[in-house]
Write an enzyme that holds these catalytic residues in place. Structure first.
Site, PDB file in Angstrom:
ATOM      1  N   ARG A  75      50.780  32.211  31.621  1.00  0.00           N
ATOM      2  CA  ARG A  75      50.632  30.790  31.315  1.00  0.00           C
ATOM      3  C   ARG A  75      50.319  30.627  29.831  1.00  0.00           C
ATOM      4  NH1 ARG A  75      46.444  29.029  32.773  1.00  0.00           N
ATOM      5  NH2 ARG A  75      45.529  30.796  33.880  1.00  0.00           N
ATOM      6  N   LYS A 223      50.642  25.189  39.663  1.00  0.00           N
ATOM      7  CA  LYS A 223      49.537  24.674  38.859  1.00  0.00           C
ATOM      8  C   LYS A 223      49.789  23.250  38.360  1.00  0.00           C
ATOM      9  CE  LYS A 223      47.196  28.172  39.791  1.00  0.00           C
ATOM     10  NZ  LYS A 223      47.086  29.471  39.240  1.00  0.00           N
ATOM     11  N   LYS A 269      40.585  36.093  43.711  1.00  0.00           N
ATOM     12  CA  LYS A 269      40.818  35.213  44.862  1.00  0.00           C
ATOM     13  C   LYS A 269      41.727  35.885  45.897  1.00  0.00           C
ATOM     14  CE  LYS A 269      42.357  31.803  42.372  1.00  0.00           C
ATOM     15  NZ  LYS A 269      42.133  32.477  41.080  1.00  0.00           N
ATOM     16  N   THR A 270      42.864  36.421  45.436  1.00  0.00           N
ATOM     17  CA  THR A 270      43.803  37.043  46.378  1.00  0.00           C
ATOM     18  C   THR A 270      43.099  38.163  47.132  1.00  0.00           C
ATOM     19  OG1 THR A 270      45.619  36.521  44.889  1.00  0.00           O
ATOM     20  CG2 THR A 270      46.042  38.189  46.584  1.00  0.00           C
ATOM     21  N   ASN A 271      42.333  38.967  46.390  1.00  0.00           N
ATOM     22  CA  ASN A 271      41.663  40.102  47.026  1.00  0.00           C
ATOM     23  C   ASN A 271      40.623  39.671  48.039  1.00  0.00           C
ATOM     24  OD1 ASN A 271      42.343  43.013  45.877  1.00  0.00           O
ATOM     25  ND2 ASN A 271      42.785  41.467  44.335  1.00  0.00           N
ATOM     26  N   ASP A 290      45.080  30.816  46.410  1.00  0.00           N
ATOM     27  CA  ASP A 290      45.078  30.280  45.040  1.00  0.00           C
ATOM     28  C   ASP A 290      44.729  28.796  44.952  1.00  0.00           C
ATOM     29  OD1 ASP A 290      45.538  30.969  42.233  1.00  0.00           O
ATOM     30  OD2 ASP A 290      47.303  29.689  42.323  1.00  0.00           O
ATOM     31  N   PHE A 507      35.668  44.753  46.444  1.00  0.00           N
ATOM     32  CA  PHE A 507      36.740  44.784  47.444  1.00  0.00           C
ATOM     33  C   PHE A 507      36.169  44.705  48.867  1.00  0.00           C
ATOM     34  CE2 PHE A 507      38.418  46.741  43.540  1.00  0.00           C
ATOM     35  CZ  PHE A 507      39.449  45.847  43.292  1.00  0.00           C
ATOM     36  N   SER A 508      36.458  45.692  49.740  1.00  0.00           N
ATOM     37  CA  SER A 508      36.041  45.528  51.141  1.00  0.00           C
ATOM     38  C   SER A 508      34.524  45.439  51.293  1.00  0.00           C
ATOM     39  CB  SER A 508      36.609  46.649  52.011  1.00  0.00           C
ATOM     40  OG  SER A 508      36.331  47.894  51.429  1.00  0.00           O
TER      41      SER A 508
HETATM   42  P1  GTP Z   1      45.235  34.378  40.066  1.00  0.00           P
HETATM   43  O1  GTP Z   1      46.414  34.642  40.943  1.00  0.00           O
HETATM   44  O2  GTP Z   1      45.524  34.661  38.624  1.00  0.00           O
HETATM   45  O3  GTP Z   1      44.642  33.024  40.231  1.00  0.00           O
HETATM   46  O4  GTP Z   1      44.140  35.509  40.373  1.00  0.00           O
HETATM   47  P2  GTP Z   1      43.174  35.890  41.596  1.00  0.00           P
HETATM   48  O5  GTP Z   1      41.872  35.197  41.413  1.00  0.00           O
HETATM   49  O6  GTP Z   1      43.858  35.736  42.901  1.00  0.00           O
HETATM   50  O7  GTP Z   1      42.898  37.440  41.278  1.00  0.00           O
HETATM   51  P3  GTP Z   1      43.207  38.757  42.124  1.00  0.00           P
HETATM   52  O8  GTP Z   1      42.584  38.757  43.479  1.00  0.00           O
HETATM   53  O9  GTP Z   1      44.664  38.995  42.073  1.00  0.00           O
HETATM   54  O10 GTP Z   1      42.441  39.860  41.261  1.00  0.00           O
HETATM   55  C1  GTP Z   1      42.714  40.116  39.931  1.00  0.00           C
HETATM   56  C2  GTP Z   1      42.262  41.505  39.555  1.00  0.00           C
HETATM   57  O11 GTP Z   1      40.879  41.692  39.862  1.00  0.00           O
HETATM   58  C3  GTP Z   1      43.024  42.611  40.283  1.00  0.00           C
HETATM   59  O12 GTP Z   1      43.341  43.624  39.358  1.00  0.00           O
HETATM   60  C4  GTP Z   1      42.046  43.095  41.306  1.00  0.00           C
HETATM   61  O13 GTP Z   1      42.259  44.452  41.629  1.00  0.00           O
HETATM   62  C5  GTP Z   1      40.691  42.876  40.619  1.00  0.00           C
HETATM   63  N1  GTP Z   1      39.595  42.650  41.613  1.00  0.00           N
HETATM   64  C6  GTP Z   1      39.634  41.796  42.672  1.00  0.00           C
HETATM   65  N2  GTP Z   1      38.498  41.885  43.407  1.00  0.00           N
HETATM   66  C7  GTP Z   1      37.714  42.805  42.798  1.00  0.00           C
HETATM   67  C8  GTP Z   1      36.413  43.344  43.079  1.00  0.00           C
HETATM   68  O14 GTP Z   1      35.744  42.996  44.044  1.00  0.00           O
HETATM   69  N3  GTP Z   1      35.927  44.276  42.197  1.00  0.00           N
HETATM   70  C9  GTP Z   1      36.656  44.689  41.113  1.00  0.00           C
HETATM   71  N4  GTP Z   1      36.117  45.607  40.317  1.00  0.00           N
HETATM   72  N5  GTP Z   1      37.892  44.220  40.829  1.00  0.00           N
HETATM   73  C10 GTP Z   1      38.420  43.281  41.654  1.00  0.00           C
HETATM   74  C1  SPV Z   2      46.811  31.796  37.603  1.00  0.00           C
HETATM   75  O1  SPV Z   2      47.047  32.056  36.405  1.00  0.00           O
HETATM   76  O2  SPV Z   2      45.729  31.300  37.969  1.00  0.00           O
HETATM   77  C2  SPV Z   2      47.808  32.111  38.648  1.00  0.00           C
HETATM   78  C3  SPV Z   2      49.150  32.497  38.229  1.00  0.00           C
HETATM   79  O3  SPV Z   2      47.526  31.967  39.817  1.00  0.00           O
HETATM   80  S1  SPV Z   2      50.079  31.112  37.707  1.00  0.00           S
HETATM   81  O4  SPV Z   2      50.854  30.618  38.829  1.00  0.00           O
HETATM   82  O5  SPV Z   2      50.948  31.600  36.654  1.00  0.00           O
HETATM   83  O6  SPV Z   2      49.207  30.075  37.232  1.00  0.00           O
HETATM   84 MN    MN Z   3      45.541  31.016  40.059  1.00  0.00          MN
END
Ligand code: GTP
Ligand code: SPV
Ligand code: MN
Length: 600
Positions: A75, A223, A269-271, A290, A507-508
Site C-alpha cells: 500500500r 481497504k 490478525k490472520t494468524n 482482516d 502463535f498457538s
Molecule cells: P494484514 O493482512 O497486513 O492486515 O496483516 P495481519 O494482521 O493479518 O498479519 P499476519 O497474521 O499475516 O501476521 C504478520 C506476520 O506476523 C507474519 O509474518 C506472522 O508470522 C507474524 N506473527 C503473527 N502472529 C505472531 C505471533 O504470535 N508471534 C510472532 N512472533 N509473530 C507473529
Molecule cells: C493490510 O495492509 O492491512 C492488508 C493488505 O491487509 S492490503 O489489502 O494491501 O491492505
Molecule cells: Mn489488513
C-alpha cells in the site's frame, strides 16, 4: 469501438450508464461484464498466463505466482487521499485533496487510460447479497490480476445487478493501472504507472484508483470500500467498519465466545484468526482475518460479519509450525504474489522452512543469492485464497446476521513496555486504549519498517474521515450498547528480549491469552488492577505444558510505571493533533491514567 457482445449479463441500468461513461473516457478495446463463474476465472487465468503476469505453481493445483514490479509491492499511504469537501473532515491523520481538483487530475489521467485493454466490470457483494449488514459495489478495472483477485476476495455475482435494479445502494469503484497501449505495442508482465492515486470520496461514497495493481491499492472492495468508505457510512448510520479479525472460541464444555481483534497491518490478525490452540479444551473457528462490519442487533448486542469472501494474507513467517491451517488452505487454488519459486515448482518464502532450499528463483524472477542480505520472497509477499478453503473456517461464517461479539482485542508490535495482555476498565477506557495503539511499521505499506508509530484502532491508514470524530463514534457506540458492550482488551505478542528474540512464543500459545480473556468475560478470574488497566495475576494464566521462565513471564504481565509515564507524554503529544475534534472523554481518560501512574 467498444464491444459489448462478449457479455450476456443484464447489467443494472445505473451500472450500464456508468460503464458507458467510463468506457467513453478510457477507450478500452472491449468491455467484459463478469458474473463470477469458474469459466470467467479460467479466462482471466489464461489471459494472465499469456501475458506472463502469472506462472503456474506446478506443486499446487490451480495455483499461480504473480511477480509485480519492484515498486508496486505494498500500500502507498502517501498516495492515498480522502477527498472530503472540507479538509477538516479528512482530519489530521489523512492526506486530503479538494474533491473537484482531484477529479480534474484524475479525469486527465483516465483519458484513454485503458486503450487496447479489456475493461472488466465486476459486480460484488460484501457479505451475502441482501444480508442486513451487507453492501454492494461494482469495480471497473483494466487489470485481469485485479479482476481474478476480486473473484477470490469478494462475492462476485450478477445478483448484484438485480439488487441494484430494485434500488439497493451501491458503491462505484473505478480502477486503472494507467498503462494504455499504443497500436502494436507489446505489453509487460506487470503493467503499472508510477504516478499513483488511491482516492476516496466519502460524501459521494466513490473510489477512484490509478496506477497500482497491488492489493490494498487496487482490490477496491477491501481497504478503499470496506474500511475507508464504509467507515464514513458507518458513522452516519450507526454501525462500525473495522480493521479486525473475527474468531469463535469453542470450549469442550460447549461454551462459545466471539472475539474481534484489531492489529495493524502484518501484526497477526490472520494468524490469530486461524489459531491452532495449544490448550486442548479450546478450538478456534475462523470467521474473518482482516475486516469486520459490526452492528447492534435487536437484542442490543454487537454483531459482526466478515464482509470478505477470501484472504489476502502475508506469506513470510507462515509455516507448518506457525500456521498449519493456512499452509493447508494454500495447497491448491491460490494466487501467490511476490514469493520465491523452488527448483521443483513449489513456492517458498522466509520462515516457511528452516533450511533455505537451493536454487531458488527470487520474487523478482532472478536466481536467489543465499549468501546475500536480500530475501527470496518480498517481505510483503501475499497469498490470495477463498475463505471456504480454510480448514478452520466456521461452518456458518457467512451467516448474514453475523455473530455476537463478547470481546474486542487491540494490539500491535511493541518490542517493550506493552504487556502480553491487559483489560480496559470500561468501554470508555477501552476507547482510550484503542486510540493509543502504536506499533512498529511493517512491509505492508511503503515506508520505514520497524519505526514505532501511533496507529489508533489499527485504522490509521483506513479511517475515511476525521480520526477525532471516529473516536467520538466509538464512544457513542459504547453508550448505546451499554452493559451489552463487548469487553475491551489489549495484547502484545511482540515483546523482545536482549538477544532480539521473542520471549513470548506466540502463535498457538496465544490460546493461553484468549483463555484469560474468556475467563475475564465470564468473571472466573479477577485480574490485578494497575494504573494502565487490569493485568492477569500470574496464576490466572494457564501455562500447563509451556516452558517459560517465571521471571520472563512476570515481566510480560507487569506494569512498568516509569515507562508508562513516558508513554503517556507521547499520548498527550499525539492527542494535540486532533484539536477541537478530540472527544473530551479521552482527554479525561488520559488525565486519569496519568494520575494513577503518579500515585503508583
Ligand atoms: P494484514 O493482512 O497486513 O492486515 O496483516 P495481519 O494482521 O493479518 O498479519 P499476519 O497474521 O499475516 O501476521 C504478520 C506476520 O506476523 C507474519 O509474518 C506472522 O508470522 C507474524 N506473527 C503473527 N502472529 C505472531 C505471533 O504470535 N508471534 C510472532 N512472533 N509473530 C507473529
Ligand atoms: C493490510 O495492509 O492491512 C492488508 C493488505 O491487509 S492490503 O489489502 O494491501 O491492505
Ligand atoms: Mn489488513
Amino acid at each position: 469501438m467498444t464491444d459489448f457482445a462478449a457479455t450476456e449479463v443484464l447489467a443494472a441500468a445505473d451500472v450500464r450508464t456508468w460503464v458507458d461513461e467510463v468506457a467513453a473516457k478510457t477507450k478500452p478495446a472491449s468491455v467484459r461484464y463478469l458474473t463470477g463463474s469458474d469459466a470467467e476465472y479460467q479466462e482471466l487465468v489464461d489471459v494472465m498466463l499469456e501475458a506472463g503476469t502469472i506462472v503456474p505453481v506446478p506443486k499446487r493445483p490451480g495455483s499461480y505466482l504473480a511477480r509485480s514490479t519492484k515498486d508496486d509491492v505494498a500500500r502507498m499511504e502517501d498516495r492515498t487521499f480522502i477527498c472530503s469537501e472540507q479538509e477538516i473532515d479528512a482530519g489530521p491523520t489523512n492526506n486530503w485533496r479538494d474533491p473537484a481538483e482531484m477529479r480534474e487530475t484524475l479525469d486527465e489521467l483516465f483519458e484513454g487510460a485503458m486503450a487496447r485493454r479489456t475493461m472488466y466490470v465486476i459486480p460484488f457483494s460484501m457479505g451475502v447479497v441482501g444480508g442486513p449488514i451487507s453492501q454492494l459495489g461494482v469495480e471497473i478495472t483494466d487489470s485481469p490480476y485485479v479482476a481474478a483477485s476480486m473473484m477470490y476476495m469478494t462475492r462476485v455475482t450478477d445478483e448484484v445487478h438485480t439488487a441494484i435494479e430494485s434500488g439497493d445502494f451501491w458503491v462505484k469503484a473505478l480502477h486503472s493501472i494507467g498503462v494504455p497501449l499504443a497500436e502494436g505495442e507489446a505489453d509487460v508482465a506487470w503493467p503499472s504507472n508510477p504516478n499513483r492515486y488511491i482516492t476516496q470520496f466519502p460524501e459521494t461514497r466513490e473510489i477512484i484508483s490509478f496506477g497500482s495493481a497491488y492489493g490494498g491499492n487496487a482490490l477496491l472492495a477491501k481497504k478503499c470500500f470496506a474500511l475507508r468508505i464504509a467507515s464514513a457510512m458507518a458513522r452516519d448510520e450507526g454501525w462500525m467498519a473495522e480493521h479486525m479479525l473475527i474468531l469463535r472460541m469453542r470450549h469442550e464444555s460447549g461454551r462459545t465466545l466471539h472475539i474481534t481483534g484489531a492489529f495493524p497491518s502484518a501484526c497477526g490478525k490472520t494468524n490469530l484468526a486461524m489459531l491452532q490452540s495449544s490448550m486442548p479444551e479450546w478450538t478456534i473457528e475462523t470467521i474473518g482475518d482482516d475486516i469486520a462490519w459490526l452492528r447492534p442487533g435487536k437484542d442490543g448486542r454487537l454483531y459482526a460479519i466478515n464482509p470478505e469472501y477470501g484472504f489476502f494474507g502475508v506469506a513470510p513467517g507462515t509455516s507448518v509450525k506457525t500456521n498449519s491451517v493456512a499452509m493447508e488452505m494454500m495447497e491448491r487454488d491460490t494466487i501467490f504474489t511476490n514469493v520465491a519459486l523452488t527448483e521443483d515448482g513449489d513456492v517458498w518464502w522466509e520462515g516457511m522452512t528452516k533450511e533455505v532450499p537451493e536454487n531458488l528463483t527470487n520474487w523478482l524472477g532472478e536466481p536467489h543469492d543465499p549468501s546475500g542480505d536480500a530475501p527470496a520472497a518480498h517481505p510483503n509477499a501475499r497469498f490470495t485464497v477463498r475463505a471456504m478453503q480454510c480448514p478452520s473456517i466456521a461452518p456458518d461464517y457467512d451467516d448474514p446476521a453475523g455473530v455476537p461479539i463478547d470481546a474486542i482485542i487491540f494490539g500491535g508490535r511493541r518490542p517493550s513496555l506493552v504487556p502480553l495482555v491487559m483489560q480496559s476498565r470500561s468501554w470508555q477506557h477501552g476507547v482510550f486504549v484503542g486510540s493509543t495503539v502504536s506499533s512498529q511499521q511493517t512491509a505492508a505499506a511503503e515506508g520505514p519498517v520497524g519505526q514505532i508509530r501511533r496507529d489508533p484502532f489499527a485504522m490509521l491508514p483506513f479511517a475515511g474521515y476525521n480520526m477525532g470524530d471516529y473516536f467520538a463514534h466509538w464512544l457513542r457506540m459504547g453508550e448505546s450498547l451499554g452493559d451489552k458492550a463487548p469487553k475491551i482488551f489489549n495484547v502484545n505478542w511482540f515483546r523482545r528480549d536482549e538477544e532480539g528474540g521473542f520471549p513470548w512464543p506466540g502463535f498457538s500459545e496465544n490460546a493461553r491469552v484468549l483463555d484469560w480473556v474468556a475467563k475475564r468475560v465470564s468473571g472466573e478470574v479477577t485480574g490485578v488492577e494497575t494504573p494502565i488497566g487490569i493485568l492477569p495475576a500470574a496464576d490466572e494464566l494457564n501455562l500447563d505444558g509451556l516452558e517459560i521462565d517465571r521471571d520472563v513471564l512476570d515481566e510480560l504481565i507487569s506494569c512498568d510505571v516509569e515507562g508508562w509515564r513516558d508513554e503517556m507524554l507521547g499520548v498527550s503529544e499525539f492527542y494535540e493533533i486532533f484539536g477541537q475534534r478530540l472527544p473530551g472523554e479521552l482527554g479525561r481518560e488520559l488525565t486519569d491514567v496519568k494520575r494513577r501512574l503518579k500515585e503508583a
